[in-house]
Design a protein around this motif. Structure first.
Motif, short mmCIF file in Angstrom:
data_model
loop_
_atom_site.label_atom_id
_atom_site.label_comp_id
_atom_site.label_asym_id
_atom_site.label_seq_id
_atom_site.Cartn_x
_atom_site.Cartn_y
_atom_site.Cartn_z
N ASN A 162 1.26 26.31 12.89
CA ASN A 162 1.54 26.00 11.49
C ASN A 162 1.21 24.54 11.25
O ASN A 162 1.14 23.75 12.20
N THR A 163 1.02 24.16 9.99
CA THR A 163 0.71 22.77 9.65
C THR A 163 1.57 22.29 8.50
O THR A 163 2.12 23.08 7.73
N TRP A 164 1.67 20.96 8.41
CA TRP A 164 2.42 20.29 7.33
C TRP A 164 1.63 19.05 6.95
O TRP A 164 1.08 18.37 7.81
N THR A 165 1.55 18.77 5.65
CA THR A 165 0.87 17.58 5.16
C THR A 165 1.80 16.83 4.23
O THR A 165 2.43 17.45 3.36
N ALA A 166 1.88 15.50 4.39
CA ALA A 166 2.73 14.68 3.51
C ALA A 166 2.11 14.64 2.12
O ALA A 166 0.98 14.22 1.95
N VAL A 167 2.87 15.08 1.15
CA VAL A 167 2.47 14.99 -0.25
C VAL A 167 3.68 14.47 -1.00
O VAL A 167 4.74 15.09 -0.98
N PRO A 168 3.63 13.32 -1.65
CA PRO A 168 2.48 12.43 -1.74
C PRO A 168 2.28 11.67 -0.43
O PRO A 168 3.12 11.73 0.47
N ALA A 169 1.19 10.92 -0.38
CA ALA A 169 0.88 10.13 0.81
C ALA A 169 1.97 9.08 1.03
O ALA A 169 2.69 8.69 0.11
N ILE A 170 2.09 8.63 2.26
CA ILE A 170 3.14 7.68 2.65
C ILE A 170 2.63 6.25 2.41
O ILE A 170 1.53 5.91 2.85
N PRO A 171 3.42 5.41 1.72
CA PRO A 171 2.99 4.03 1.49
C PRO A 171 2.66 3.31 2.79
O PRO A 171 3.34 3.48 3.80
N TYR A 172 1.62 2.49 2.75
CA TYR A 172 1.12 1.76 3.92
C TYR A 172 1.02 0.29 3.55
O TYR A 172 0.58 -0.05 2.45
N SER A 173 1.46 -0.59 4.44
CA SER A 173 1.37 -2.01 4.15
C SER A 173 0.97 -2.79 5.39
O SER A 173 1.03 -2.29 6.51
N LEU A 174 0.59 -4.02 5.16
CA LEU A 174 0.29 -4.96 6.24
C LEU A 174 1.60 -5.58 6.71
O LEU A 174 2.62 -5.48 6.02
N PRO A 175 1.62 -6.25 7.87
CA PRO A 175 2.88 -6.76 8.42
C PRO A 175 3.63 -7.74 7.52
O PRO A 175 4.84 -7.87 7.62
N ASP A 176 2.94 -8.44 6.63
CA ASP A 176 3.64 -9.38 5.75
C ASP A 176 4.39 -8.69 4.62
O ASP A 176 5.01 -9.33 3.80
N GLY A 177 4.30 -7.36 4.57
CA GLY A 177 5.03 -6.58 3.58
C GLY A 177 4.25 -6.32 2.32
O GLY A 177 4.68 -5.55 1.47
N SER A 178 3.09 -6.97 2.15
CA SER A 178 2.33 -6.71 0.94
C SER A 178 1.59 -5.38 1.08
O SER A 178 1.21 -4.99 2.17
N PRO A 179 1.41 -4.70 -0.03
CA PRO A 179 0.69 -3.42 0.05
C PRO A 179 -0.71 -3.65 0.61
O PRO A 179 -1.35 -4.65 0.31
N ALA A 180 -1.15 -2.73 1.41
CA ALA A 180 -2.45 -2.89 2.05
C ALA A 180 -3.58 -2.83 1.04
O ALA A 180 -4.63 -3.38 1.28
N GLY A 181 -3.36 -2.19 -0.11
CA GLY A 181 -4.43 -2.01 -1.09
C GLY A 181 -4.70 -3.23 -1.93
O GLY A 181 -5.57 -3.21 -2.77
N GLY A 182 -3.98 -4.32 -1.79
CA GLY A 182 -4.24 -5.50 -2.60
C GLY A 182 -2.95 -6.11 -3.11
O GLY A 182 -1.88 -5.88 -2.57
N GLU A 183 -3.07 -6.88 -4.19
CA GLU A 183 -1.93 -7.59 -4.73
C GLU A 183 -0.91 -6.62 -5.31
O GLU A 183 -1.25 -5.56 -5.82
N THR A 184 0.34 -7.04 -5.26
CA THR A 184 1.39 -6.29 -5.94
C THR A 184 1.31 -6.66 -7.42
O THR A 184 0.73 -7.68 -7.78
N PRO A 185 1.90 -5.87 -8.32
CA PRO A 185 1.88 -6.23 -9.75
C PRO A 185 2.49 -7.60 -10.01
O PRO A 185 2.04 -8.33 -10.85
#
Length: 190
Positions: A162-185
Motif C-alpha cells: 500500500n502507499t501513502w502520499t502527503a497532501v498537502p506537501a510538507i513545508p520545507y525550510s533552510l536551517p535559519d528558519g526561512s522558507p526555502a522558496g525565498g523571502e517570507t512575506p
C-alpha cells in the motif's frame, strides 16, 4: 434550434471478475450513455475484471479489461509539521487491518521525500508500527518551499502492499528558519 442529439445507448454488459464471478447487467438507456449497477463483495486482494458491451443498432460492441485492488490494510502516517534541511525528522507509520482482515501486519515500510536519495526503510514492530528517521538533504539548484512525502508498505504474506502520499506537501525550510522558496512575506514588506 435544438442542439445535436446522440443516439440511445442500450444493451447489456457481461462482467467477469477473476474468471469465476460472472454477471450480466442491462443498461438503462440514455442519450449517448447508459447506466447499470451491480454490487459484488470481493475479498481483499488484486482482482482482474473484464466487461463486454453487446452493442445495439447505433453503437458497436466493445470490451474493457483492467483490475482493482481491495486493500486489507490502511496506512496511518504521522509526518513532521516541517522539514528543515540538514536536520533529522521523524515519521510514525502504522499499518491497520481493514475490510475484515485480522492479525498484525509485518514487513517493511519505505519512506522518501522530494530529494533523492533521501529515503529510509524500517521494519514494522509487533504492533504493526514503525518510526522512521531521516535527515533532509540540502537541495541543489532551485529550492522548494514544500516537499511531497511518500510512504510505501511493501506487504507481507497476508497484508497487501500500500502507499501513502502527503497532501498537502510538507513545508520545507533552510536551517535559519526561512522558507526555502525565498523571502517570507514579512521580509518582502520591509
Amino acid at each position: 434550434m435544438v442542439g445535436p442529439s446522440r443516439p440511445t445507448l442500450s444493451g447489456t454488459v457481461d462482467i467477469v471478475v477473476d474468471d469465476s464471478i460472472r454477471h450480466t447487467v442491462t443498461l438503462a438507456p440514455g442519450a449517448g450513455q447508459g447506466t447499470a449497477t451491480w454490487t459484488v463483495s470481493l475479498a481483499p486482494g488484486v482482482h482482474r475484471m473484464t466487461a463486454a458491451y453487446s452493442g445495439n443498432e447505433f453503437y458497436q460492441p466493445f470490451g474493457f479489461s483492467g483490475g482493482t485492488t481491495i486493500q486489507n490494510g490502511r496506512l496511518e502516517v504521522t509526518p513532521p509539521e516541517r522539514i528543515v534541511a540538514g536536520e533529522p525528522f521523524t515519521v510514525r507509520v502504522k499499518v491497520v487491518p481493514i475490510n475484515g482482515a485480522t492479525g498484525t501486519p509485518s514487513g517493511t515500510v519505505r519512506l522518501s521525500h522530494g530529494f533523492w536519495p533521501d529515503q529510509a526503510t524500517a521494519t514494522l514492530d509487533g504492533t504493526g508500527s514503525a518510526i522512521v528517521t531521516l535527515t533532509a538533504s540540502f537541495p541543489s539548484g532551485n529550492t522548494p518551499s514544500a516537499l511531497v512525502m511518500y510512504v510505501e508498505y511493501l506487504g507481507d504474506g497476508t497484508f497487501l502492499p500500500n502507499t501513502w502520499t502527503a497532501v498537502p506537501a510538507i513545508p520545507y525550510s533552510l536551517p535559519d528558519g526561512s522558507p526555502a522558496g525565498g523571502e517570507t512575506p514579512e521580509q518582502a514588506a520591509t
